[in-house]
Motif scaffolding. Structure first.
Motif, PDB file in Angstrom:
ATOM      1  N   TYR A 177       0.823  -1.199   0.000  1.00  0.00           N
ATOM      2  CA  TYR A 177       0.000   0.000   0.000  1.00  0.00           C
ATOM      3  C   TYR A 177       0.861   1.254   0.000  1.00  0.00           C
ATOM      4  O   TYR A 177       2.038   1.236   0.380  1.00  0.00           O
ATOM      5  CB  TYR A 177      -0.932   0.025   1.216  1.00  0.00           C
ATOM      6  CG  TYR A 177      -0.229   0.170   2.550  1.00  0.00           C
ATOM      7  CD1 TYR A 177       0.070   1.429   3.083  1.00  0.00           C
ATOM      8  CD2 TYR A 177       0.150  -0.954   3.286  1.00  0.00           C
ATOM      9  CE1 TYR A 177       0.720   1.564   4.298  1.00  0.00           C
ATOM     10  CE2 TYR A 177       0.797  -0.829   4.495  1.00  0.00           C
ATOM     11  CZ  TYR A 177       1.082   0.436   4.997  1.00  0.00           C
ATOM     12  OH  TYR A 177       1.735   0.564   6.203  1.00  0.00           O
ATOM     13  N   LEU A 178       0.256   2.345  -0.429  1.00  0.00           N
ATOM     14  CA  LEU A 178       0.846   3.672  -0.385  1.00  0.00           C
ATOM     15  C   LEU A 178      -0.222   4.619   0.134  1.00  0.00           C
ATOM     16  O   LEU A 178      -1.359   4.594  -0.342  1.00  0.00           O
ATOM     17  CB  LEU A 178       1.313   4.109  -1.776  1.00  0.00           C
ATOM     18  CG  LEU A 178       1.831   5.538  -1.912  1.00  0.00           C
ATOM     19  CD1 LEU A 178       3.133   5.705  -1.132  1.00  0.00           C
ATOM     20  CD2 LEU A 178       2.045   5.898  -3.381  1.00  0.00           C
ATOM     21  N   SER A 179       0.129   5.440   1.124  1.00  0.00           N
ATOM     22  CA  SER A 179      -0.890   6.313   1.714  1.00  0.00           C
ATOM     23  C   SER A 179      -0.331   7.710   1.954  1.00  0.00           C
ATOM     24  O   SER A 179       0.872   7.910   2.123  1.00  0.00           O
ATOM     25  CB  SER A 179      -1.400   5.737   3.038  1.00  0.00           C
ATOM     26  OG  SER A 179      -0.390   5.768   4.028  1.00  0.00           O
ATOM     27  N   TYR A 180      -1.253   8.667   1.952  1.00  0.00           N
ATOM     28  CA  TYR A 180      -0.976  10.066   2.297  1.00  0.00           C
ATOM     29  C   TYR A 180      -2.003  10.478   3.337  1.00  0.00           C
ATOM     30  O   TYR A 180      -3.209  10.285   3.138  1.00  0.00           O
ATOM     31  CB  TYR A 180      -1.082  10.957   1.061  1.00  0.00           C
ATOM     32  CG  TYR A 180      -1.078  12.436   1.371  1.00  0.00           C
ATOM     33  CD1 TYR A 180       0.111  13.095   1.700  1.00  0.00           C
ATOM     34  CD2 TYR A 180      -2.254  13.179   1.340  1.00  0.00           C
ATOM     35  CE1 TYR A 180       0.125  14.455   1.972  1.00  0.00           C
ATOM     36  CE2 TYR A 180      -2.258  14.539   1.615  1.00  0.00           C
ATOM     37  CZ  TYR A 180      -1.059  15.167   1.939  1.00  0.00           C
ATOM     38  OH  TYR A 180      -1.044  16.508   2.225  1.00  0.00           O
ATOM     39  N   SER A 181      -1.544  11.015   4.452  1.00  0.00           N
ATOM     40  CA  SER A 181      -2.470  11.411   5.511  1.00  0.00           C
ATOM     41  C   SER A 181      -2.015  12.723   6.127  1.00  0.00           C
ATOM     42  O   SER A 181      -0.832  13.083   6.084  1.00  0.00           O
ATOM     43  CB  SER A 181      -2.568  10.327   6.592  1.00  0.00           C
ATOM     44  OG  SER A 181      -1.299  10.066   7.158  1.00  0.00           O
ATOM     45  N   THR A 182      -2.974  13.441   6.712  1.00  0.00           N
ATOM     46  CA  THR A 182      -2.682  14.732   7.331  1.00  0.00           C
ATOM     47  C   THR A 182      -3.318  14.798   8.707  1.00  0.00           C
ATOM     48  O   THR A 182      -4.280  14.084   9.004  1.00  0.00           O
ATOM     49  CB  THR A 182      -3.218  15.884   6.467  1.00  0.00           C
ATOM     50  OG1 THR A 182      -4.631  15.716   6.283  1.00  0.00           O
ATOM     51  CG2 THR A 182      -2.537  15.933   5.117  1.00  0.00           C
ATOM     52  N   GLY A 183      -2.780  15.670   9.553  1.00  0.00           N
ATOM     53  CA  GLY A 183      -3.300  15.861  10.900  1.00  0.00           C
ATOM     54  C   GLY A 183      -3.244  17.316  11.302  1.00  0.00           C
ATOM     55  O   GLY A 183      -2.471  18.119  10.752  1.00  0.00           O
ATOM     56  N   TYR A 184      -4.042  17.655  12.287  1.00  0.00           N
ATOM     57  CA  TYR A 184      -4.173  19.051  12.729  1.00  0.00           C
ATOM     58  C   TYR A 184      -4.350  19.079  14.241  1.00  0.00           C
ATOM     59  O   TYR A 184      -5.027  18.223  14.823  1.00  0.00           O
ATOM     60  CB  TYR A 184      -5.366  19.682  12.016  1.00  0.00           C
ATOM     61  CG  TYR A 184      -6.190  20.659  12.809  1.00  0.00           C
ATOM     62  CD1 TYR A 184      -5.807  21.989  12.952  1.00  0.00           C
ATOM     63  CD2 TYR A 184      -7.390  20.250  13.409  1.00  0.00           C
ATOM     64  CE1 TYR A 184      -6.593  22.885  13.671  1.00  0.00           C
ATOM     65  CE2 TYR A 184      -8.176  21.139  14.114  1.00  0.00           C
ATOM     66  CZ  TYR A 184      -7.773  22.451  14.251  1.00  0.00           C
ATOM     67  OH  TYR A 184      -8.540  23.343  14.960  1.00  0.00           O
ATOM     68  N   ARG A 185      -3.697  20.029  14.872  1.00  0.00           N
ATOM     69  CA  ARG A 185      -3.819  20.253  16.317  1.00  0.00           C
ATOM     70  C   ARG A 185      -4.218  21.705  16.532  1.00  0.00           C
ATOM     71  O   ARG A 185      -3.517  22.620  16.076  1.00  0.00           O
ATOM     72  CB  ARG A 185      -2.489  19.954  17.004  1.00  0.00           C
ATOM     73  CG  ARG A 185      -2.522  20.023  18.522  1.00  0.00           C
ATOM     74  CD  ARG A 185      -1.121  19.941  19.077  1.00  0.00           C
ATOM     75  NE  ARG A 185      -1.091  19.643  20.499  1.00  0.00           N
ATOM     76  CZ  ARG A 185      -0.008  19.738  21.265  1.00  0.00           C
ATOM     77  NH1 ARG A 185       1.147  20.129  20.729  1.00  0.00           N
ATOM     78  NH2 ARG A 185      -0.062  19.444  22.537  1.00  0.00           N
ATOM     79  N   SER A 186      -5.335  21.925  17.214  1.00  0.00           N
ATOM     80  CA  SER A 186      -5.839  23.285  17.373  1.00  0.00           C
ATOM     81  C   SER A 186      -4.891  24.126  18.218  1.00  0.00           C
ATOM     82  O   SER A 186      -4.096  23.608  18.997  1.00  0.00           O
ATOM     83  CB  SER A 186      -7.226  23.258  18.009  1.00  0.00           C
ATOM     84  OG  SER A 186      -7.152  22.784  19.339  1.00  0.00           O
ATOM     85  N   GLY A 187      -5.001  25.437  18.064  1.00  0.00           N
ATOM     86  CA  GLY A 187      -4.240  26.359  18.897  1.00  0.00           C
ATOM     87  C   GLY A 187      -4.870  26.506  20.265  1.00  0.00           C
ATOM     88  O   GLY A 187      -5.788  25.764  20.635  1.00  0.00           O
ATOM     89  N   GLY A 188      -4.381  27.494  21.033  1.00  0.00           N
ATOM     90  CA  GLY A 188      -4.905  27.673  22.383  1.00  0.00           C
ATOM     91  C   GLY A 188      -4.376  28.931  23.024  1.00  0.00           C
ATOM     92  O   GLY A 188      -3.903  29.854  22.336  1.00  0.00           O
ATOM     93  N   PHE A 189      -4.433  28.967  24.361  1.00  0.00           N
ATOM     94  CA  PHE A 189      -4.097  30.166  25.111  1.00  0.00           C
ATOM     95  C   PHE A 189      -3.115  29.851  26.236  1.00  0.00           C
ATOM     96  O   PHE A 189      -3.167  28.769  26.833  1.00  0.00           O
ATOM     97  CB  PHE A 189      -5.359  30.810  25.686  1.00  0.00           C
ATOM     98  CG  PHE A 189      -6.284  31.320  24.629  1.00  0.00           C
ATOM     99  CD1 PHE A 189      -6.133  32.593  24.118  1.00  0.00           C
ATOM    100  CD2 PHE A 189      -7.286  30.511  24.120  1.00  0.00           C
ATOM    101  CE1 PHE A 189      -6.974  33.060  23.124  1.00  0.00           C
ATOM    102  CE2 PHE A 189      -8.127  30.961  23.139  1.00  0.00           C
ATOM    103  CZ  PHE A 189      -7.978  32.250  22.634  1.00  0.00           C
ATOM    104  N   ASN A 190      -2.247  30.805  26.499  1.00  0.00           N
ATOM    105  CA  ASN A 190      -1.287  30.671  27.576  1.00  0.00           C
ATOM    106  C   ASN A 190      -1.865  31.159  28.899  1.00  0.00           C
ATOM    107  O   ASN A 190      -2.726  32.044  28.937  1.00  0.00           O
ATOM    108  CB  ASN A 190      -0.020  31.482  27.260  1.00  0.00           C
ATOM    109  CG  ASN A 190       0.832  30.822  26.199  1.00  0.00           C
ATOM    110  OD1 ASN A 190       1.335  29.724  26.398  1.00  0.00           O
ATOM    111  ND2 ASN A 190       0.986  31.495  25.066  1.00  0.00           N
TER     112      ASN A 190
END
Length: 851
Positions: free
Chosen positions: A597-610
């Protein structure tokens, strides 16, 4: 057994006797056996069949009706199987064989009108007494649909229930040590564990609004706000653990940039069964003891699957494995835990399955496995804290409800969950025998989630264009976290003040910070899987995620400490982050035993506050990852040799990193620590898993991971340059924290194929895990942690209703560090840490009785 694609159990059977037993069991339908009745005809009659694509169970029903003969089978063998259907003119036996081709199922006619479908046995001969290897199919939810692991175009590792028991894996860290390219750092208690997959981990502590590696229990995210309190679940009565590598932004959603780890619990069945397991062990270096007990009872409440229940209760006590030097009791890093889980399952209709779960567990432990740097290096670790007792508490409640409806065009699933996590802690902040500083803290977390998902059956396309299926879902989640922390200078602190204090500063005072965070997430996702031909799958998918993050807080201070920590309101933040994360894959089955198999995947992590009063550093942005992966899954030598391999390339952007900035304070220059988006990184590597059954009863399993993860652009870090004394040291080219280059796990077990003692099979088992050097801070001037390797040895007897074993874990008493008790800020500026260490050598016995 622990393998990358299949679980296999080697047994010695008399094939003729086994067939006779199977015939006896399946000839007359009974509990656990499904039979399709029809007007009896002949398996040799030629018929025009038109069996639609979809579930195998439904296909067998249609085949039975169209052919006019009876098919008997166990539901568990076909429940999760799909078929592309069958159309053409065949005899009944030919049609059945073609429908089951490549599915690992065999047929055995009882007469011209009745046939049995049973799990196939792998072997080269069907002679009586022939040694064979029975291969069980492994199903996972890596793409949020149940499918065979060999059909998933991604790197997926599964630890089954037998392996969890046989390796005595007690908690999450035991599991993480066994998985290739998975690493962890753990501070002094189970509420402070950070996971890394393929070099991707959180570099900001618990302040972020999402994790980098999602930890799931039955598909429910238990660390939604990067909290570490939920990621070390009790491994009691689990069906399996799934580790899905690479960004999982489409399938699992938020916070899965590095991957997802899913702990799947066992569900109630229609049979009365249960078990009692007890364990007694000792740490010889401290003369302390551990005890543990687990009880499982499964029972049908109403007949015909209308209602079944499964009750699990467990408890454990530990005297600890580390000595104190400042108190009389030498064994005071104790821990205790207790919990209960009730699961209910109902099938009011054949097409409807309802599942509900309620669980509660409570953990008490001391913050005490942190020896000084000097004693750790000397190889005789002791703890100098003046604080001891049950000063850490973790309580968790977990509720889920799932409804599954199996329709003619597909399956509709509704999943509802609610859980709370409460923690309290009090610990020695100065890490000395003196009462200089005490830290108190408490956090309450609450999470509600709802998901709807539709999984279609396979539809045939016109013009012989193959088949297509799709998976669509929508999720809504709300997570709230409220916490406070207190710094209390003790009476000994005045030894450090050489001059008389003015009025109002004649006591240490207290500084307390209150903070609240709320995250609301909404997501829609889906994928389409197209099979233009039987052995080729092309899939594309994506998820839209929207996160609303809000934060507020307050700091108060009195007495002496008010001169160092200002009483100020923390800034309030409210912002929305959103992203679309696509994925795509192509998988080709060269044979039934070999696919790539060959795959392409993406991910995301939301921002936030200090957690800050400075508006310049109030918020930070989201981060992203994209991964390219190629893999191979194969079975050789009639299933005796399994080889799976994968290689990956990950680009990691806008990484959220703990950063330092000098600012003017009351009478001095202070250092403000906050999270910023400051870097780009790259991770390259791979995993390879080999499972081999060279002779009957002997299993060898090896899992190797290689990861090379480094910053590719971090020229403006806040690290102090030793040449100039100014911040801004270029970290480009430096290794990411918590990213060891090599991880290795090897298991060798031999179980005698025949009962010898007490009508039980003797076994012996050796386990080896290795992790190379790693760091826990982005500061390259902090000394790296040494790698370590651990040996475990087990031996015992396995019978039909009991198992008894003796074991030695960490056989050679390796002293190794799992993290540091210095705060992230202290480690950032090069502070000398107190090392947190793993368990010392432990020996014991385990007894299990099943009924």
């Amino acid at each position: 057994m622990f393998v990358t694609g299949l679980i296999a159990t080697t047994v010695l059977v008399n094939v003729n006797a086994a067939d006779a037993k199977l015939t006896e069991e399946l000839a007359v339908p009974e509990t656990g056996v499904h039979a399709l009745n029809a007007e009896f005809a002949s398996l040799t009659t030629v018929t025009d069949f038109d069996v639609p694509a979809g579930s195998m169970k439904q296909a067998l029903l249609v085949l039975s009706q169209q052919g006019g003969f009876q098919i008997s089978f166990r539901s568990s063998n076909v429940d999760r199987l799909k078929t592309q259907g069958l159309k053409g003119r065949y005899t009944g036996q030919q049609a059945l064989d073609k429908l089951l081709e490549g599915r690992g199922l065999n047929t055995k006619p009882l007469d011209d009108a009745r046939v049995i479908v049973a799990q196939a046995a792998t072997g080269t001969s069907s002679d009586a007494g022939e040694e064979v290897t029975i291969l069980d199919r492994i199903y996972v939810t890596a793409r949020r649909t149940e499918e065979e692991i060999k059909d998933v175009p991604a790197s997926v590792i599964v630890i089954g229930d037998e392996e969890l028991i046989q390796s005595n894996l007690d908690d999450g860290t035991d599991v993480y040590r066994r998985l290739p390219n998975v690493s962890y750092t753990q501070a002094s208690n189970p509420t402070d564990t950070s996971i890394s997959v393929r070099g991707i981990s959180s570099l900001v502590g618990t302040g972020a609004s999402a994790p980098t590696v999602g930890v799931f229990v039955d598909g429910v995210l238990v660390n939604p706000t990067n909290s570490t309190a939920g990621i070390n679940p009790n491994l009691v009565d689990l069906e399996r653990v799934e580790a899905i590598y690479g960004p999982q932004g489409t399938a699992f959603g938020r916070g899965t940039i590095g991957g997802a780890i899913n702990f799947v619990s066992k569900k109630p069945t229609d049979e009365f069964e249960g078990s009692i397991t007890t364990e007694l062990s000792s740490y010889p270096n401290t003369d302390s003891f551990d005890t543990k007990a687990t009880v499982v009872v499964n029972t049908p409440i109403l007949e015909d699957g209308l209602l079944s229940a499964r009750l699990v209760g467990f408890g454990a006590e530990s005297d600890g494995f580390l000595d104190f030097v400042s108190v009389a009791d030498p064994d005071t890093n104790e821990a205790s835990e207790a919990g209960v889980r009730l699961s209910l399952r109902s099938r009011p209709l054949e097409q409807v399955t309802l599942d509900a779960t309620a669980s509660y567990d409570r953990n008490l432990y001391t913050n005490a496995n942190s020896p000084t740097n000097a004693s750790f290096v000397a190889g005789n670790p002791v703890n100098t804290n003046n604080f001891f007792g049950e000063d850490q508490r973790l309580e968790r409640e977990f509720y889920t409800f799932n409804a599954l409806f199996e329709g003619a065009s597909g399956n509709f699933n509704s999943s509802t969950s609610y859980f709370t996590i409460d923690t309290e802690s009090s610990s020695d902040g100065d890490r000395t025998p003196f009462d200089f500083l005490t830290l108190f803290g408490a956090t309450q977390r609450e999470s509600f989630a709802q998901e709807f998902r539709f999984e279609s059956k396979e539809f045939e396309l016109s013009n012989n264009a193959g088949t297509v299926s799709f998976n669509l879902g929508a999720t809504g989640n709300q997570h709230q976290s409220s916490s406070f922390s207190t710094l209390d200078p003790g009476g000994d602190v005045f030894m450090l003040v050489p001059i008389p204090l003015p009025p109002g500063f004649d006591d240490g005072g207290v500084a307390t910070t209150f903070s609240n965070q709320e995250v609301t997430n909404f997501g829609v996702y889906g994928d389409i899987r197209w099979n233009p031909m039987e052995n080729l799958e092309i899939a594309i998918g994506g998820r839209y995620s929207r996160d609303r993050v809000s934060f507020d807080g307050l700091t108060t201070s009195t007495g002496l400490i008010a001169g160092f920590i200002m009483p100020v309101p923390l800034l309030t933040g409210d912002e929305t982050f959103q992203a679309f994360t696509p994925n795509a894959s192509i998988k080709y089955d060269w044979t039934d035993d070999l696919s790539t198999y060959l795959s392409y995947s993406t991910g995301y992590r939301s921002g936030g506050f200090n957690n800050t009063f400075n508006p310049t550093f109030l918020s930070f942005d989201e981060e992203f990852a994209q991964s390219f992966e190629v893999g191979l899954k194969s079975s050789w030598m009639d299933g005796r040799l399994l080889i799976n391999a994968s290689a990956f390339y990950i680009e990691y952007e806008d990484i959220q990193v703990l950063t330092a900035q000098p600012i003017a304070g009351p009478g001095a220059v202070m250092t403000l620590f906050f999270t910023d988006n400051a870097a780009e990184a790259r991770s390259v590597g791979g995993e390879i898993g080999i499972t081999y059954f060279p002779i009957d009863g002997l299993m060898i399993d090896a899992q190797l991971g290689l990861t090379f993860a480094e910053f590719t652009d971090y020229s403006d870090s806040a690290i102090i340059d030793p040449m100039t004394g100014m911040p801004g040291f270029d970290l480009t080219g430096f290794t990411l924290p918590n990213a060891p280059e090599q991880t290795l796990s090897v298991v060798v077990e031999y179980e005698h194929p025949e009962p010898i003692i007490l009508n039980a099979n003797p076994f012996i088992r050796g386990e080896y895990t290795y992790r190379s050097d790693f760091t826990t801070s982005v500061n390259p001037f902090n000394a790296p942690f040494d790698g370590f390797d651990l040996f475990n040895l087990r031996a015992g007897l396995r019978g039909e209703t009991f198992e008894f074993s003796v074991f030695a874990e960490n056989l050679f008493d390796e002293i190794y560090a799992t993290g540091t008790s210095s705060s992230g800020a202290a480690a950032f500026v090069g502070g000398v840490p107190n090392f947190d260490i793993g368990e010392r050598r432990r020996v014991g016995v385990i007894g299990k009785f099943t009924f």
